[in-house]
Scaffold this motif. Structure first.
Motif, mmCIF file in Angstrom:
data_model
loop_
_atom_site.group_PDB
_atom_site.id
_atom_site.type_symbol
_atom_site.label_atom_id
_atom_site.label_comp_id
_atom_site.label_asym_id
_atom_site.label_seq_id
_atom_site.Cartn_x
_atom_site.Cartn_y
_atom_site.Cartn_z
ATOM 1 N N LYS A 32 91.221 20.769 60.978
ATOM 2 C CA LYS A 32 89.777 20.997 60.889
ATOM 3 C C LYS A 32 89.430 20.879 59.409
ATOM 4 N N ILE A 33 88.336 20.164 59.103
ATOM 5 C CA ILE A 33 87.950 20.013 57.699
ATOM 6 C C ILE A 33 86.456 20.261 57.522
ATOM 7 N N SER A 34 86.092 20.522 56.288
ATOM 8 C CA SER A 34 84.704 20.624 55.875
ATOM 9 C C SER A 34 84.639 20.123 54.440
ATOM 10 N N TRP A 35 83.511 19.552 54.069
ATOM 11 C CA TRP A 35 83.330 19.023 52.719
ATOM 12 C C TRP A 35 82.395 19.920 51.926
ATOM 13 N N LEU A 36 82.700 20.054 50.658
ATOM 14 C CA LEU A 36 81.920 20.837 49.717
ATOM 15 C C LEU A 36 81.770 19.986 48.460
ATOM 16 N N VAL A 37 80.637 20.056 47.797
ATOM 17 C CA VAL A 37 80.407 19.271 46.578
ATOM 18 C C VAL A 37 80.103 20.232 45.443
ATOM 19 N N GLU A 72 87.607 18.874 49.777
ATOM 20 C CA GLU A 72 87.893 18.928 51.212
ATOM 21 C C GLU A 72 88.567 20.258 51.515
ATOM 22 N N LEU A 73 87.973 21.030 52.396
ATOM 23 C CA LEU A 73 88.565 22.275 52.868
ATOM 24 C C LEU A 73 89.324 21.946 54.142
ATOM 25 N N VAL A 74 90.601 22.322 54.224
ATOM 26 C CA VAL A 74 91.452 21.917 55.343
ATOM 27 C C VAL A 74 92.118 23.118 55.984
ATOM 28 N N GLU A 75 91.948 23.244 57.311
ATOM 29 C CA GLU A 75 92.714 24.206 58.113
ATOM 30 C C GLU A 75 93.651 23.380 58.979
ATOM 31 N N TRP A 76 94.951 23.541 58.775
ATOM 32 C CA TRP A 76 95.925 22.784 59.572
ATOM 33 C C TRP A 76 95.974 23.326 60.991
ATOM 34 N N PRO A 77 96.346 22.494 61.943
ATOM 35 C CA PRO A 77 96.496 22.971 63.322
ATOM 36 C C PRO A 77 97.690 23.918 63.423
#
Length: 131
Positions: free
Chosen positions: A105-110, A118-123
């Motif tokens: 799961k990812i989300s982008w932040l600037v 890129e914020l990343v939560e691994w499965p």
């Protein structure tokens, strides 16, 4: 060998420091120079040492983003991270599933200068491994 940090040049040191503190970084050291330039070393709470350096060089003019795509931060819970960052006044993007429902799961932040994070939560299966 290992990567120990990366540095980003920032246009407004206080604004960038406030942003990265809201992301979750801790300030380790500030290094001022006689010409008005300075460096700030930061790390995330679970990191043993510096991982991000903010470089402020006012004499070099405005920051121009180019050739740099993004950097990534691993998070335990993307939902909780987005909620915390939003409450802190940041604007993370909506969660995405670029690898499908079984992928990260990812989300982008600037940041204030336009650097993408890129914020990343691994499965549950974890981060990909390579031989």
């Amino acid at each position: 060998m290992k990567t120990i940090l990366f540095a980003v040049r920032v246009s407004d040191l206080e604004r960038s420091l406030a942003f990265y503190t809201a992301v979750g970084y801790l300030t380790l050291s500030t290094i001022p120079f006689e010409d008005g330039s300075s460096l700030i070393w930061l790390r995330l709470p679970d990191e043993p040492s510096v991982s991000l350096e903010l470089v402020h060089r006012p004499a070099d003019g405005p920051v121009e983003i180019g050739g740099f795509a993004h950097f990534a931060i691993e998070v335990d819970s993307l939902g909780e991270t987005i909620e915390r960052m939003t409450a802190a006044g940041l604007q993370p993007g909506e969660p995405e599933l670029p690898g499908g429902p079984d992928g990260p799961k990812i989300s982008w932040l600037v940041d204030p200068d336009g650097y993408r994070i890129e914020l990343v939560e691994w499965p549950p299966s974890g981060a990909p491994t390579f031989p």
